[in-house]
Write an enzyme that holds these catalytic residues in place. Structure first.
Site, PDB file in Angstrom:
ATOM      1  N   HIS A 101       0.950  -1.357  -0.245  1.00  0.00           N
ATOM      2  CA  HIS A 101      -0.159   0.388   0.367  1.00  0.00           C
ATOM      3  C   HIS A 101       0.548   1.607  -0.033  1.00  0.00           C
ATOM      4  O   HIS A 101       0.172   2.738  -0.473  1.00  0.00           O
ATOM      5  CB  HIS A 101      -1.134   0.094   1.397  1.00  0.00           C
ATOM      6  CG  HIS A 101      -2.300  -1.005   1.065  1.00  0.00           C
ATOM      7  ND1 HIS A 101      -2.769  -1.576   0.225  1.00  0.00           N
ATOM      8  CD2 HIS A 101      -2.237  -1.579   2.552  1.00  0.00           C
ATOM      9  CE1 HIS A 101      -3.512  -2.241   0.671  1.00  0.00           C
ATOM     10  NE2 HIS A 101      -3.192  -3.351   1.682  1.00  0.00           N
TER      11      HIS A 101
HETATM   12 ZN   LIG Z   1      -4.064  -7.861   3.072  1.00  0.00          ZN
END
Ligand SMILES: [Zn+2]
Length: 299
Positions: free
Chosen positions: A120
């Site tokens: 992320h």
């Molecule tokens: Zn994850």
């Protein structure tokens, strides 16, 4: 012998009740030794990655903020960690660890990290428990060294690989493949080269069918010099943040299929840990060890 990369500093020593199960990295190393998959002296130990490596994939301002524990509060909140020196050290070691894993994979065919898969983290900042995108850093360093021309990222963590997709959005030399729960974090997904969104409560059969449909063609069409495999165990039905319904056997079959497909093609595979959010650290660490157990079958 399967090369396994580990550094005790992968564990930034969070309180036991923190939402992120930090204790899993240390417990995983213990499990690997208990099961005879690693010996006390057999781990490959990465040092802390220098800023110059990390800045190949991230904005230098953000890199310097992490290194000096001066990350703006709003970004730290998006990451979900207090951005302390141990957290910076952990992120630097994990990035160097994934690079070391990739180099070992190129030498031996396959290697696995005991951390990594911080997918992320995007160019300008971290998010979702991810500080630096270790896979992106490793790819950029290998490319800068001339060690590889093309890389494929097979991301089977249950959350979409938005940060990796964003970093390589305009880079035709990197193919990003993400299989993830459609209704899960992140809300705003960044298109990968190929996204495979899965429905809630997706079981072993449907999941494995999806994996089998995309991994082989992606490799055959793209012909990468290396594959980074994010083997997150958060698609498991007991995961707190998953939404899917895989069994332990399903995770084994998934890892075996991906690794077999890559190794049959003669391409090096660097395995990284990815997510897993069960509360029971011992059970979680054993589940993460699936990657290393299955990888051992291909040594
Ligand atoms: Zn994850």
């Amino acid at each position: 012998m399967l090369p396994i990369v580990h550094n005790p500093r992968y564990n930034a020593e969070f309180p036991a009740d923190h939402r992120f199960p930090m204790g899993k990295f240390q417990r995983l190393a213990e499990v690997l030794m208990e099961e005879g998959l690693a010996g006390p002296g057999t781990f490959h130990v990465p040092a802390e990655a220098p800023a110059s490596w990390i800045a190949l994939a991230h904005d230098r301002t953000y890199v310097d903020q992490v290194f000096s524990s001066a990350v703006p509060t709003a970004i730290a909140r998006e990451i979900g960690f207090a951005m302390t020196p141990p957290v910076a050290t952990r992120a630097r070691c994990a990035s160097a660890g994934t690079l070391m894993t990739a180099r070992l994979a190129m030498e031996h065919g396959i290697a696995c990290n005991t951390a990594g898969g911080s997918h992320h983290a995007r160019f300008a900042q971290g998010a979702g428990f991810c500080v630096f995108n270790d896979v992106a850093v490793a790819i950029r360093v290998l490319m800068a060294d001339g060690a590889i021309e093309r890389a494929l990222v097979v991301d089977c963590d249950v959350h979409q690989g938005d940060g990796t997709a964003a970093i390589f959005a305009n880079d035709p030399a990197v193919f990003t493949l993400s299989l993830h729960a459609e209704k899960n974090y992140p809300v705003r997904k960044v298109p990968s080269s190929l996204d495979v969104p899965l429905f809630d409560e997706c079981d072993d059969a449907a999941y494995l069918e999806a994996v089998r449909a995309v991994v082989g063609p992606a490799m055959a069409n793209f012909r990468p010099d290396i594959v980074f495999y994010n083997a997150g165990v958060d698609p498991h039905r007991d995961d707190r943040l998953g939404r899917l319904a895989l069994s332990d056997e399903g995770l084994v079959e998934r890892d075996r299929f991906v690794i077999d497909a890559v190794r049959e093609a003669g391409i090096p595979l660097a395995g990284v840990l990815g997510g897993g959010y069960q509360r029971d650290i011992d059970s979680l660490a054993r589940r993460h060890a699936t990657l290393h157990r299955v990888a051992w079958e291909f040594v």
